[in-house]
Design an enzyme around this catalytic site. Sequence first.
Site, PDB file in Angstrom:
ATOM      1  N   HIS A  75      -5.217   0.807   1.683  1.00 15.88           N
ATOM      2  CA  HIS A  75      -4.812   0.045   2.881  1.00 15.88           C
ATOM      3  C   HIS A  75      -5.994  -0.154   3.830  1.00 15.88           C
ATOM      4  O   HIS A  75      -5.834  -0.115   5.051  1.00 15.88           O
ATOM      5  CB  HIS A  75      -3.674   0.750   3.626  1.00 15.88           C
ATOM      6  CG  HIS A  75      -2.400   0.849   2.838  1.00 15.88           C
ATOM      7  ND1 HIS A  75      -1.413  -0.104   2.894  1.00 15.88           N
ATOM      8  CD2 HIS A  75      -1.954   1.781   1.949  1.00 15.88           C
ATOM      9  CE1 HIS A  75      -0.408   0.250   2.102  1.00 15.88           C
ATOM     10  NE2 HIS A  75      -0.716   1.382   1.497  1.00 15.88           N
ATOM     11  N   ASN A 148       6.134  -0.457   3.254  1.00 15.71           N
ATOM     12  CA  ASN A 148       5.491  -1.551   2.513  1.00 15.71           C
ATOM     13  C   ASN A 148       6.377  -2.792   2.551  1.00 15.71           C
ATOM     14  O   ASN A 148       7.519  -2.728   3.004  1.00 15.71           O
ATOM     15  CB  ASN A 148       5.286  -1.148   1.047  1.00 15.71           C
ATOM     16  CG  ASN A 148       4.066  -0.247   0.855  1.00 15.71           C
ATOM     17  OD1 ASN A 148       3.190  -0.168   1.712  1.00 15.71           O
ATOM     18  ND2 ASN A 148       4.019   0.430  -0.268  1.00 15.71           N
ATOM     19  N   HIS A 339       1.496   8.279  10.045  1.00 16.73           N
ATOM     20  CA  HIS A 339       1.843   9.458   9.263  1.00 16.73           C
ATOM     21  C   HIS A 339       3.369   9.520   9.126  1.00 16.73           C
ATOM     22  O   HIS A 339       4.059   9.554  10.147  1.00 16.73           O
ATOM     23  CB  HIS A 339       1.321  10.698  10.001  1.00 16.73           C
ATOM     24  CG  HIS A 339       1.515  11.985   9.274  1.00 16.73           C
ATOM     25  ND1 HIS A 339       2.228  12.090   8.097  1.00 16.73           N
ATOM     26  CD2 HIS A 339       1.092  13.239   9.552  1.00 16.73           C
ATOM     27  CE1 HIS A 339       2.226  13.344   7.696  1.00 16.73           C
ATOM     28  NE2 HIS A 339       1.540  14.063   8.553  1.00 16.73           N
ATOM     29  N   TYR A 362      -1.488  12.359   4.897  1.00 17.81           N
ATOM     30  CA  TYR A 362      -1.892  11.467   5.992  1.00 17.81           C
ATOM     31  C   TYR A 362      -2.713  12.176   7.064  1.00 17.81           C
ATOM     32  O   TYR A 362      -3.675  11.616   7.586  1.00 17.81           O
ATOM     33  CB  TYR A 362      -0.667  10.748   6.577  1.00 17.81           C
ATOM     34  CG  TYR A 362      -0.140   9.671   5.642  1.00 17.81           C
ATOM     35  CD1 TYR A 362       0.463  10.019   4.432  1.00 17.81           C
ATOM     36  CD2 TYR A 362      -0.285   8.325   5.921  1.00 17.81           C
ATOM     37  CE1 TYR A 362       0.919   9.052   3.547  1.00 17.81           C
ATOM     38  CE2 TYR A 362       0.172   7.355   5.043  1.00 17.81           C
ATOM     39  CZ  TYR A 362       0.774   7.721   3.862  1.00 17.81           C
ATOM     40  OH  TYR A 362       1.212   6.764   2.986  1.00 17.81           O
TER      41      TYR A 362
HETATM   42 FE1  HDE Z   1       0.269   5.777   1.690  1.00 18.43          FE
HETATM   43  N1  HDE Z   1      -1.536   6.453   2.310  1.00 18.43           N
HETATM   44  N2  HDE Z   1       0.340   7.231   0.303  1.00 18.43           N
HETATM   45  N3  HDE Z   1       1.999   5.020   0.930  1.00 18.43           N
HETATM   46  N4  HDE Z   1       0.204   4.306   3.009  1.00 18.43           N
HETATM   47  C1  HDE Z   1      -2.277   5.913   3.290  1.00 18.43           C
HETATM   48  O1  HDE Z   1      -3.293   7.147   4.990  1.00 18.43           O
HETATM   49  C2  HDE Z   1      -0.459   8.312   0.272  1.00 18.43           C
HETATM   50  C3  HDE Z   1       2.731   5.524  -0.095  1.00 18.43           C
HETATM   51  C4  HDE Z   1       1.176   3.383   3.260  1.00 18.43           C
HETATM   52  O2  HDE Z   1      -1.889   1.004   8.277  1.00 18.43           O
HETATM   53  C5  HDE Z   1      -3.454   6.749   3.655  1.00 18.43           C
HETATM   54  O3  HDE Z   1      -4.116   6.707   7.031  1.00 18.43           O
HETATM   55  C6  HDE Z   1      -0.024   9.234  -0.752  1.00 18.43           C
HETATM   56  C7  HDE Z   1       4.021   4.914  -0.148  1.00 18.43           C
HETATM   57  C8  HDE Z   1       0.742   2.461   4.286  1.00 18.43           C
HETATM   58  O4  HDE Z   1      -3.008   2.862   8.577  1.00 18.43           O
HETATM   59  C9  HDE Z   1      -3.321   7.967   2.744  1.00 18.43           C
HETATM   60  C10 HDE Z   1       1.066   8.632  -1.341  1.00 18.43           C
HETATM   61  C11 HDE Z   1       4.046   4.011   0.874  1.00 18.43           C
HETATM   62  C12 HDE Z   1      -0.524   2.892   4.651  1.00 18.43           C
HETATM   63  C13 HDE Z   1      -2.065   7.648   1.967  1.00 18.43           C
HETATM   64  C14 HDE Z   1       1.286   7.391  -0.667  1.00 18.43           C
HETATM   65  C15 HDE Z   1       2.775   4.096   1.542  1.00 18.43           C
HETATM   66  C16 HDE Z   1      -0.823   4.051   3.841  1.00 18.43           C
HETATM   67  C17 HDE Z   1      -4.776   6.029   3.647  1.00 18.43           C
HETATM   68  C18 HDE Z   1       1.900   9.139  -2.507  1.00 18.43           C
HETATM   69  C19 HDE Z   1       5.176   3.049   1.243  1.00 18.43           C
HETATM   70  C20 HDE Z   1      -1.436   2.273   5.672  1.00 18.43           C
HETATM   71  C21 HDE Z   1      -5.139   5.831   5.105  1.00 18.43           C
HETATM   72  C22 HDE Z   1       2.396  10.450  -2.335  1.00 18.43           C
HETATM   73  C23 HDE Z   1       6.317   3.739   1.795  1.00 18.43           C
HETATM   74  C24 HDE Z   1      -1.281   2.907   7.021  1.00 18.43           C
HETATM   75  C25 HDE Z   1      -4.162   6.565   5.841  1.00 18.43           C
HETATM   76  C26 HDE Z   1      -2.123   2.197   8.041  1.00 18.43           C
HETATM   77  C27 HDE Z   1      -2.003   4.784   3.938  1.00 18.43           C
HETATM   78  C28 HDE Z   1      -1.558   8.492   1.080  1.00 18.43           C
HETATM   79  C29 HDE Z   1       2.301   6.489  -1.063  1.00 18.43           C
HETATM   80  C30 HDE Z   1       2.461   3.244   2.643  1.00 18.43           C
HETATM   81  C31 HDE Z   1      -4.515   8.292   1.889  1.00 18.43           C
HETATM   82  C32 HDE Z   1      -0.676  10.540  -1.092  1.00 18.43           C
HETATM   83  C33 HDE Z   1       5.149   5.233  -1.130  1.00 18.43           C
HETATM   84  C34 HDE Z   1       1.500   1.275   4.834  1.00 18.43           C
HETATM   85  O5  HDE Z   1      -3.148   9.137   3.464  1.00 18.43           O
END
Ligand code: HDE
Length: 709
Positions: A75, A148, A339, A362
Amino acid sequence: MEETPQSENPKLRDLEKNILKHEESAMTTDQGLKINDDHNSLKAGDRGPSLLEDFILREKITHFDHERIPERIVHARGSGAHGVFKLHESLNKYTKAKLFSEVGKEVPVFVRFSTVAGSKGSTDLARDVRGFSVKFYTEEGNYDLVGNNIPVFFIQDAMNFPDLVHAVKPEPHNEIPQAASAHDTFWDFISLMPESMHMIMWAMSDRGIPRSLRMMEGFGVHTFRFINENNQSTFVKFHWKPKLGVHSVVWDEAQKISGKDSDFHKRDLWNAIESGDFPEWELGVQLIAEEDEHKFDFDILDATKLIPESEVPVHLVGTMTLNRNPDNFFAETEQVAFHPGHLIPGIDFTNDPLLQGRLFSYTDTQLSRLGSPNFHEIPINRSINPIRNNQRDAHMRMQINKGAVSYHPNTIDGGCPFQAMMKDGGFHSHEERIDAKKIRNRSKSFMDHFSQARLFYNSQTKTEQQHIINALQFELSKVERPHIRENTVNQLTNIDLKMAQEVAKVLGIRVPENRVAPVNESKPAGADESHYASEVRDPKTKSDDALSIIKNVKNASKSRKIAFISIGNHTAEKLKSISNQLEEAGSKLKVVSSQLGSLKSREGHEVKVDETLFNTASVLYDAVIIGDESRSGKEILNNGKVKEFVMDAFNHCKPILVLSDSKTFIEEMGFPCCKNELKSAEELYIDTTTEGFLRSLSKHRHWDREELI
Ligand code: HDE
């Protein structure tokens, strides 16, 4: 002594004079020292070496050297906006969260939309999932709904997330391809993870290439819990429904937009807000009573499944309006830290194993990205509820904590800060009885990988199904290793045999006519048996109209950008009347011609040209009007750029209005589908009246035209 401007350049001297007039605008160092010369470093003599003691130069360059921070691992590319959320139906029966129980209350929000795979500088129109994160600044603390634009996810367990991301990101040896999923490592992983097939259907559908961030849905994805005053829990799924409806572009268009304007979505959101055309979404909830947890033919803790709207309707309860652009991209959009664990009383998690993994990730990522556990003090992340706790120090601490006490319990500060009682809003995790073996396994209830992929595919119109097939053909034809293409097509046969056969045709693979969709077929080398096993289910819902974009298109003529092409043969009267009608419908007309400046109409009236045929393209508009009103209308089509403009609009099924003789226009255009027999404007879905054009606009696209192309 009076200050005098230093610069020899007369323009800079004027600027300096102005600045000297305004004491408060005087430039300073980061320590507040007024700077007298920001253009010359301190040297030993005019031509001498620079001096190490030049603390002003050093401060400036040091700050510059550290301006970039690590981009988000996923993202990375985002667009943000401020706004407000207003509740219009109370959910207090289900949740004690004031945000969702006090009707009429306005809560400030900050929203960040993003693509997932590409780097920060990649293109907006990559085929990808879009992030849809909302931070609610409530009086009970910050609540983040980090979702999402697709309601399901690729994987079921957080353990697979780093692998998924490694597979989709550019391949590590050559950092190719950027922001795209059309490559071997991604499809290798996908073909070995049947649970990803439902999400793949969504990502390959038109949802992966939205027309605008303002025209896409948002989903919380996981099942969450609402908790009411009596500590009763109700399961909840969150939905954001855009007031402008859901709309997408077509793949050829997306690829061209990426070249013509890689900031297409960013610009569209920014311009809409700047012009007062504020984007709005309705917040919807699907509520499931605690006792109904197991009544579905899938597991509601499985993030690869959605709850069909036909089984549990979505209640719309509030409106989010984005009404202010950020003042500074870095300070706000880049530094905002979301988060899923930023909760408020009345909302809690479920045991979805994907969600549970996110709760750790997060905070951890903000530490490396923003550099300190004090990231909550960055203005965009600050809670409006004052922060009182015993956390202290660390990099870049802003808060100046007073007194000797930084522990609890204490007597010295009279026990402050107190732990809040639940009745006073103290957060209390939902109590859930857990009596289980500690185990590293996946629940059998997660094992039906294909029923909902099939449900999604079956719910699409023929046009949308064809788009999915085309997307798969494109993506898989970029895959170099034949066995990966084959493994993926084998997976597709589990969803729909015909679809798999259509995809296979372009890949030079044969799928036998009589292949019965296999369920537990032998796993490809490398696949994990427990992932690969899939259960056969006979789901209750076989098709759900809510999953189709096209079946739900309502009046789409709001907030559209229409090109009026003229090289001088238009009439001012017609231009004005069309422009007024479009404005009434909520859309904007832009005059496109061969050069900037003004353009004369046939009556001699001048009109301002907004864009030229050189700096813009059909893919940046929703529809096109050929303004030429001369009888033959030939002259304008002698211009190759106009022809290209119209041909693209035609191929992308966009509304086209022709004001000159339509027969000559069609002849001159030489549409390939008219090679053997000239077709009428009606047969080609080309409008000849403004009324017809407005009707076409409200449909978004003439999808039937695809049959001709
Ligand atoms: Fe994320 N995801 N994600 N994700 N995600 C991040 O956090 C992560 C997942 C989502 O505009 C990171 O601050 C893991 C699902 C959005 O700043 C990180 C897993 C969904 C955004 C991270 C998931 C999301 C992130 C990278 C599986 C939909 C952008 C930067 C367990 C519900 C937030 C950050 C923004 C961002 C980890 C799965 C949505 C690395 C470990 C499912 C919208 O922490």
